[in-house]
Design an enzyme around this catalytic site. Structure first.
Site, PDB file in Angstrom:
ATOM      1  N   ARG A 186       0.869  -1.186   0.000  1.00  0.00           N
ATOM      2  CA  ARG A 186       0.000   0.000   0.000  1.00  0.00           C
ATOM      3  C   ARG A 186       0.906   1.237   0.000  1.00  0.00           C
ATOM      4  O   ARG A 186       1.253   1.773   1.035  1.00  0.00           O
ATOM      5  CB  ARG A 186      -0.908   0.014   1.236  1.00  0.00           C
ATOM      6  CG  ARG A 186      -1.884  -1.139   1.328  1.00  0.00           C
ATOM      7  CD  ARG A 186      -3.004  -1.002   0.310  1.00  0.00           C
ATOM      8  NE  ARG A 186      -4.049  -1.993   0.523  1.00  0.00           N
ATOM      9  CZ  ARG A 186      -4.042  -3.231   0.039  1.00  0.00           C
ATOM     10  NH1 ARG A 186      -3.015  -3.629  -0.698  1.00  0.00           N
ATOM     11  NH2 ARG A 186      -5.044  -4.058   0.282  1.00  0.00           N
ATOM     12  N   ASP A 199      -6.805 -11.944  -1.141  1.00  0.00           N
ATOM     13  CA  ASP A 199      -7.108 -12.458   0.192  1.00  0.00           C
ATOM     14  C   ASP A 199      -7.824 -13.803   0.098  1.00  0.00           C
ATOM     15  O   ASP A 199      -7.572 -14.713   0.904  1.00  0.00           O
ATOM     16  CB  ASP A 199      -7.987 -11.462   0.951  1.00  0.00           C
ATOM     17  CG  ASP A 199      -7.338 -10.096   1.072  1.00  0.00           C
ATOM     18  OD1 ASP A 199      -6.097 -10.035   1.158  1.00  0.00           O
ATOM     19  OD2 ASP A 199      -8.073  -9.088   1.065  1.00  0.00           O
TER      20      ASP A 199
END
Length: 320
Positions: free
Chosen positions: A170, A260
């Site tokens: 990120r 995920d």
């Protein structure tokens, strides 16, 4: 205290999803959901038959209660989640430019989760985990979170607990230079590493999945699985290497959360005794299912759904 298959730690935020596509300034309203890489993995692995605990800190506010309640309702143990009145629960907004392009805007600076620190870690609880799943988002939240991650992975290794690590870059949270160094230093301590190509480029300067895997295997990581998006994944695990094809889908509704889902399926399958090639294939299938559903975790499959999807895809391929 009961043994847990997986324990993970990280921030989950309230997600505000737009009611229509286009720049946010033209969106008239939003609907409330939640999203967080670690809780996505926790929910995904729980649906696939694992016992999972999620550790975090949320604000003593309605958003914090909403998140904790939702994750508990999915069967994830949230007994170690701390509620604090000193900081708010984080929030983020999605912006859908079109069906294939989604942007995310975070409002998480000084959030409750960013205040987590080593001193708060519930070590007695963590000792009951077979596997500890960590991501590269948590160390980017604050200096105390970064130090906590290094302390936690060092402790887990000393305790003989398996550690999986998804770099989950990120760059809106920290500089590219710091991210590259910190993520690299955490990655080389993992037992199972789950990078994508951009993360491999950032951490070791390689863009070829074989070279990325080889680099980290030489650094001592036993199992490296490089995510290739729709093309599937390449794995180099315990001396076995192969690329496993992905599952094609007709329509991509929302690509966020696919990584995920992949991690949840791979890790749960590994703990359940599947071979690495089978675990990676199940990860590819879980990722494909998630991109066909709106939301971060809503499309995560249970075992029956995952097996049925894979069986149908195999049957379709035979009939072609």
């Amino acid at each position: 205290m009961n043994p847990m298959d997986i324990v993970t730690i990280g921030e989950t935020m309230v997600l505000m999803s737009p009611q229509k596509s286009g720049p946010l300034r033209y969106v008239p309203g939003f609907h409330k959901q939640m999203g967080g890489a670690e809780s996505n993995v926790a929910i995904g692995a729980t649906r696939l038959g694992c016992s999972v605990g999620w550790i975090s800190q949320v604000g003593d506010d309605e958003f914090g209660r909403y998140i904790t309640q939702n994750i508990r309702s999915e069967g994830v143990d949230v007994s170690q989640v701390v509620s604090t009145g000193k900081a708010p629960t984080g929030v983020f907004f999605k912006e859908k430019k079109n069906a294939k392009q989604t942007r995310v805007y975070y409002y998480r600076a000084n959030s409750a989760a960013s205040q987590m620190s080593t001193e708060q870690l519930p070590y007695e609880y963590l000792k009951n985990a077979r596997l500890l799943h960590l991501t590269g988002i948590t160390p980017a939240l604050s200096e105390s979170c970064k130090q906590m991650m290094f302390d936690l992975i060092t402790w887990a290794k000393a305790e003989g607990i398996l550690v999986s690590f998804d770099p989950n870059v990120r760059l809106t949270l920290w500089s590219k230079e710091e991210a590259a160094q910190v993520l690299h230093d955490l990655a080389i301590q993992a037992d199972i590493l789950l990078p994508g190509i951009p993360e491999g480029e950032l951490m070791c300067g390689e863009s070829d999945p074989v070279k990325i895997a080889s680099y980290f295997r030489q650094k001592g990581v036993d199992n490296v699985i490089v995510k290739l998006g729709p093309e599937g994944a390449y794995y180099d695990c315990e001396g076995e290497q192969a690329q496993v094809s992905g599952f094609k889908v007709d329509t991509v509704v929302d690509s966020i959360g696919a990584g995920d889902a992949f991690a949840a399926a791979v890790l749960s399958s590994h703990l359940q005794g599947f071979r690495w090639d089978e675990a990676v294939k199940r990860g590819n299938a879980a990722g494909a299912l998630v991109v066909m559903t709106e939301g971060d975790y809503e499309g995560l499959p249970d075992t029956e759904e995952l097996d049925a999807f894979m069986a149908q895809k195999i049957e379709d391929d035979v009939l072609r």
